[in-house]
Design an enzyme around this catalytic site. Sequence first.
Site, PDB file in Angstrom:
ATOM      1  N   GLN A 199      -4.663  -5.121   6.844  1.00 49.21           N
ATOM      2  CA  GLN A 199      -5.615  -6.166   6.439  1.00 49.21           C
ATOM      3  C   GLN A 199      -5.365  -7.465   7.193  1.00 49.21           C
ATOM      4  O   GLN A 199      -6.182  -8.387   7.131  1.00 49.21           O
ATOM      5  CB  GLN A 199      -5.514  -6.442   4.931  1.00 49.21           C
ATOM      6  CG  GLN A 199      -5.764  -5.234   4.041  1.00 49.21           C
ATOM      7  CD  GLN A 199      -7.199  -4.733   4.106  1.00 49.21           C
ATOM      8  OE1 GLN A 199      -8.132  -5.474   4.427  1.00 49.21           O
ATOM      9  NE2 GLN A 199      -7.385  -3.458   3.808  1.00 49.21           N
TER      10      GLN A 199
ATOM     11  N   CYS B 122      -4.868   2.622  -3.535  1.00 49.46           N
ATOM     12  CA  CYS B 122      -3.610   3.145  -2.957  1.00 49.46           C
ATOM     13  C   CYS B 122      -2.482   2.143  -3.141  1.00 49.46           C
ATOM     14  O   CYS B 122      -1.624   1.974  -2.252  1.00 49.46           O
ATOM     15  CB  CYS B 122      -3.764   3.517  -1.486  1.00 49.46           C
ATOM     16  SG  CYS B 122      -4.775   4.957  -1.247  1.00 49.46           S
TER      17      CYS B 122
ATOM     18  N   LYS C 274     -10.425  -0.768  10.439  1.00 48.42           N
ATOM     19  CA  LYS C 274     -10.569  -1.983   9.630  1.00 48.42           C
ATOM     20  C   LYS C 274     -10.839  -3.196  10.529  1.00 48.42           C
ATOM     21  O   LYS C 274     -11.096  -4.296  10.057  1.00 48.42           O
ATOM     22  CB  LYS C 274      -9.316  -2.216   8.789  1.00 48.42           C
ATOM     23  CG  LYS C 274      -9.087  -1.090   7.764  1.00 48.42           C
ATOM     24  CD  LYS C 274      -7.968  -1.443   6.811  1.00 48.42           C
ATOM     25  CE  LYS C 274      -7.355  -0.249   6.140  1.00 48.42           C
ATOM     26  NZ  LYS C 274      -8.205   0.407   5.144  1.00 48.42           N
TER      27      LYS C 274
ATOM     28  N   HIS D  73       0.875  -1.174   0.000  1.00 49.14           N
ATOM     29  CA  HIS D  73       0.000   0.000   0.000  1.00 49.14           C
ATOM     30  C   HIS D  73       0.914   1.226   0.000  1.00 49.14           C
ATOM     31  O   HIS D  73       2.036   1.168   0.509  1.00 49.14           O
ATOM     32  CB  HIS D  73      -0.835  -0.051   1.288  1.00 49.14           C
ATOM     33  CG  HIS D  73      -1.921   0.968   1.396  1.00 49.14           C
ATOM     34  ND1 HIS D  73      -1.682   2.271   1.746  1.00 49.14           N
ATOM     35  CD2 HIS D  73      -3.270   0.857   1.226  1.00 49.14           C
ATOM     36  CE1 HIS D  73      -2.841   2.925   1.792  1.00 49.14           C
ATOM     37  NE2 HIS D  73      -3.821   2.099   1.480  1.00 49.14           N
TER      38      HIS D  73
ATOM     39  N   ASP E  17       2.988  -4.684   7.840  1.00 51.53           N
ATOM     40  CA  ASP E  17       1.789  -3.858   7.731  1.00 51.53           C
ATOM     41  C   ASP E  17       0.582  -4.783   7.872  1.00 51.53           C
ATOM     42  O   ASP E  17       0.261  -5.541   6.957  1.00 51.53           O
ATOM     43  CB  ASP E  17       1.791  -3.138   6.373  1.00 51.53           C
ATOM     44  CG  ASP E  17       0.448  -2.485   6.054  1.00 51.53           C
ATOM     45  OD1 ASP E  17      -0.460  -2.494   6.915  1.00 51.53           O
ATOM     46  OD2 ASP E  17       0.307  -1.964   4.927  1.00 51.53           O
TER      47      ASP E  17
END
Lengths: 148, 411
Positions: free
Chosen positions: B208, B369, B231, B128, B205
């Site tokens: 998700q 993104c 999220k 991202h 990261d």
Amino acid sequence: MDGMRELYQQVILDHNKNPRNYGAMENPDSFAHGNNPLCGDTIDVFLRIGNGIVEAVQFEGAGCAICTSSASMMTEALTGKSEAEAEALFKSFHHALTDVAEPDDVPLGKLAVLLGVKDYPVRVKCATLAWHTFEAALKRVKNDVSTE
Amino acid sequence: MSDSQGTYDVEAVRSRFPIFSREVHGKPLCYLDSGASAQQPDVVIDTVSQLHSDQYSNVHRGVHTLSMESTQLYDGAREKVRAYLNANSLKEIIFTRGATESVNLVAQSYARPKLQAGDEILITHMEHHSNIVPWQLVCEQTGAVLKVVPINDRGELEMDAFYELLSERTKLVGLVHISNALGTVNPIEEVIESAHAKGIPVLVDGAQGAPHAPVDVQALDVDFYVFSGHKLYGPTGIGVLYGKESLLEAMPPYQGGGDMILSVRFEGTEYNTLPYRFEAGTPNISGAVGLGRAIDFVNEIGIEAIAVHEDALVAYATEQLSAIEEVTIIGTAEHRAGLVSFVIEGVHPHDIGTMLDSYGIAIRAGHHCAQPVMERFGIAATARASFGMYSTREEVDRLVDAVKKVIGMFA
């Protein structure tokens, strides 16, 4: 669904599938590149100008149906117009999409089918991208002229 | 929330999310955009509301009742995050504005003081923008070089290339746990193990990752793990940086201000201890408390059960969409989670998005993104259907029906 038929009218779908005046122009008098950073759409607009008349407009790019059909219809609408007429049409189209009415606005003719996009504010930029790019290409011609 | 057979009762889960009582364009909301922001359950909405009506005040150092109650709730939320990630200590949980700020914090506070010209940061082609741009900034500041692990046509990391790129010049590896554009689940265990074998720390990261898979930072031995509250069924504006205590302890503050200090004199300031040293200014109290409650809720359902439920939806959506001739799935990695990204021949994703919306279906259309990913697949954008704990097979059916109508209109 009715809203979709209003937005994606048959004329728009047709121009999207079979865009007119599509492809790069050899030795254009002017050219500009436009992009919409929000969606990644890009468009190139090519102009041939003679004696202050838009003799030919072509475009190339990757965009949504609104963007592509607006570009395609723009090329048809502008061909044969004087620079002043082209500017007036650009302004009038922009006014109509942003719900502004000015006394010197000119009739939009076939372009009016694109006005359904007004109900989808995030998509208005899709309809105006080609026009802004045309405007940039036209300004470039004038600048070239004025520096001579 | 399981029924008597022990199977996942999605309707019971769904009934806890008030948003599903609304209609969009006269149709029941079909929300397939949880990858952007997950909806919030009643308990999160109520907890945040109750905080504001019953307990709200500024946290820390307050001697009055409301401040003590707010402080207790705020610090209590940190404990819930710690437990969710199985971190060793509360000192390792920093509240931030979101995953993006967490990456920036690590780039500026951990990497920047260490980096020298010619050093390398290794990321992947499926990051991202928030795990690309902070590293580009720190590279500009230090003369370090950003290296990128390529991905294959299925959207999986080219591990051979990763091993070749991992060198003595590499000072940090940053990679996404689960790709937001492709759904690829990366082999983070393998990446962390091989980076550690060369003494290189790894940032994952988890924007998700945290909502779709169990995360155990100690078992992973990951150095930094970041995610966003919104999220994970929590509020926006709150996120988390997990960092190993030994690393955080050695890092200079990221921002200066209140809460991150012990004492301030014009001759010099003594910084606060972990985790407060990295939380300058009044924190997002309600965001943290809301996130804490969201984590409780996820735990009540069970993240493993949620993952199993979502995996079945990903498989079903992939199968149904693949059966349509004009549809191409972008991202066909062996291990995928949370979402399906696709394109329709001759139809721009924004037209897909606008038309699906007219059927009450919310998907995301665009580059997500992740422009380098789009470039890798030679496209400008995709349509992305992403799932949450409340997503149903019926919603996938509605998506597939509507996609067929889109094709009928534009073909």
